[in-house]
Design an enzyme around this catalytic site. Structure first.
Site, PDB file in Angstrom:
ATOM      1  N   THR A 187       0.831  -1.201   0.000  1.00 35.26           N
ATOM      2  CA  THR A 187       0.000   0.000   0.000  1.00 35.26           C
ATOM      3  C   THR A 187       0.864   1.250   0.000  1.00 35.26           C
ATOM      4  OG1 THR A 187      -1.534  -1.211   1.399  1.00 35.26           O
ATOM      5  CG2 THR A 187      -1.779   1.185   1.359  1.00 35.26           C
ATOM      6  N   VAL A 216     -12.192  -6.490   1.291  1.00 33.23           N
ATOM      7  CA  VAL A 216     -11.707  -5.133   1.529  1.00 33.23           C
ATOM      8  C   VAL A 216     -10.744  -5.193   2.699  1.00 33.23           C
ATOM      9  CG1 VAL A 216     -12.403  -2.842   2.340  1.00 33.23           C
ATOM     10  CG2 VAL A 216     -13.749  -3.990   0.569  1.00 33.23           C
ATOM     11  N   THR A 238       0.655  -0.242   6.420  1.00 31.30           N
ATOM     12  CA  THR A 238       0.821  -1.081   5.241  1.00 31.30           C
ATOM     13  C   THR A 238       0.973  -2.501   5.752  1.00 31.30           C
ATOM     14  OG1 THR A 238       2.139  -1.465   3.246  1.00 31.30           O
ATOM     15  CG2 THR A 238       3.339  -0.760   5.194  1.00 31.30           C
TER      16      THR A 238
HETATM   17  N1  GLY Z   1      -2.962  -3.170   3.439  1.00 29.75           N
HETATM   18  C1  GLY Z   1      -3.574  -3.482   2.215  1.00 29.75           C
HETATM   19  C2  GLY Z   1      -4.507  -4.586   2.273  1.00 29.75           C
HETATM   20  O1  GLY Z   1      -4.370  -5.496   3.076  1.00 29.75           O
HETATM   21  O2  GLY Z   1      -5.413  -4.612   1.471  1.00 29.75           O
END
Ligand code: GLY
Length: 325
Positions: A187, A216, A238
């Site tokens: 991310t 999600v 992240t």
């Molecule tokens: N941190 C991004 C996800 O797990 O979607």
């Protein structure tokens, strides 16, 4: 082109920028913003954060807002098809469909978010529109796409040839096992403090590669992937979204700073919570970045390999975060 890595492992990850000039930091104070900021600062996750910071710092140095800096910064990464974990060219889900998640937040609590968005390459800009143009905070799926089209965003195919090939390779086994630091959870999260003393953050991703359709992660969730409060500071995450959500990760980092922990200590304390809640922590990567309202910054991750980019003055640097293991 790969960034040249400058690593300052375990030595400079507790940063105190020279930004705060004569401004006392009150960790539980009611002050909403520092007014005598001498220079702005921007911090982003991973190597691709360097490109985001370059655009963002330019905006900040021209007296632009932290909000503009983080939005325009992460858009550079969303537009880059070589980054296969964000925006255009992001890895698809197990059905071969690219779905994007993003959120944006200002230090005054204003925020917007989109999740499970398809065919629109700049989810962060749509999230900003949700914040500014609607009475809502989060819009998902077909509703998010409909809203984006109404706002003038262009519909386009986000699955690049390179990502389609990787997907087809993955289909040969179809085994879902996220790899640490690579491929799945990179991310882009960006935090900025502007010359007016206001904070903002942005977080955007294509999520876990080969995820279930409809999954999600943390990145569009205010408090999990991102949290910003001008009274204290900002934090972003992240890594494996499910682990971040379980701990309301970014909000917890900000609350730890509110109670007096340094940015790095705050990131570390939430990583410890995550470790305590997961038996197979060796398979898990989560990293946090944090930026305090006086310009102090820090980062911490579970596993080694998490890099973060810092932009201030005339310089852009890439650091290796201290890790638990
Ligand atoms: N941190 C991004 C996800 O797990 O979607």
């Amino acid at each position: 082109m790969p960034q040249k890595r400058r690593t300052f492992l375990k030595t400079t990850s507790l940063g105190l920028s020279a930004l705060a000039t004569g401004t006392a930091y009150h960790c539980q104070g009611k002050n909403t913003a520092i007014t005598n900021i001498t220079h702005p600062i921007i911090i982003s996750t991973w190597d691709h954060g360097m490109a985001a910071n370059k655009v963002g710092l330019h905006i900040l140095k021209n007296k632009g807002s932290a909000l503009d800096a983080v939005e325009k910064g992460v858009i550079v990464v969303e537009n880059d098809p070589a980054v296969q974990t964000v925006g255009l060219g992001g890895f698809p889900d197990r059905e071969g469909i690219v779905t994007l998640d993003a959120c944006i937040m200002k230090g005054d609590g204003q925020c917007g978010s989109v999740a499970f968005l398809q065919d629109i390459k700049n989810p962060i800009a749509v999230a900003r529109k949700v914040m500014e143009e609607t009475p809502h905070i989060m819009i998902v799926g077909s509703g998010a796409k409909q809203f984006a089209l109404e706002m003038g965003f262009k519909e386009e195919n986000l699955l690049t040839e390179a990502s389609r090939k990787k997907y087809e390779e993955w289909l040969k086994t179809g085994i879902y096992k996220p790899k640490i630091n690579i491929e799945n959870h990179d991310t882009i999260s960006t935090l900025a403090l502007d010359a007016q003393g206001h904070l903002a953050g942005a977080c955007t991703t294509s999520g876990a590669a080969w995820k279930m359709h409809g999954r999600v992660g943390d990145s569009p969730l205010i408090a999990a992937g991102l949290f910003v409060d001008d009274e204290v500071g900002a934090a972003a995450a992240t890594g494996l979204g499910e682990a971040v959500i379980r701990t309301a990760g970014s909000a917890m980092v900000v609350e730890a700073m509110r109670h007096g922990q340094s940015p790095k200590e705050a990131c570390q304390s939430v990583c410890l919570r995550i470790k305590a809640k997961h038996k197979e922590v060796q398979d898990l990567q989560v990293g946090f970045i944090a930026l305090r309202k006086d310009g102090a910054y820090g980062a911490y991750s579970l596993q080694p390999g998490f890099t973060y980019a810092l932009g201030q003055h005339e310089t852009h640097e890439l650091y290796q975060a201290t890790s638990m293991f």
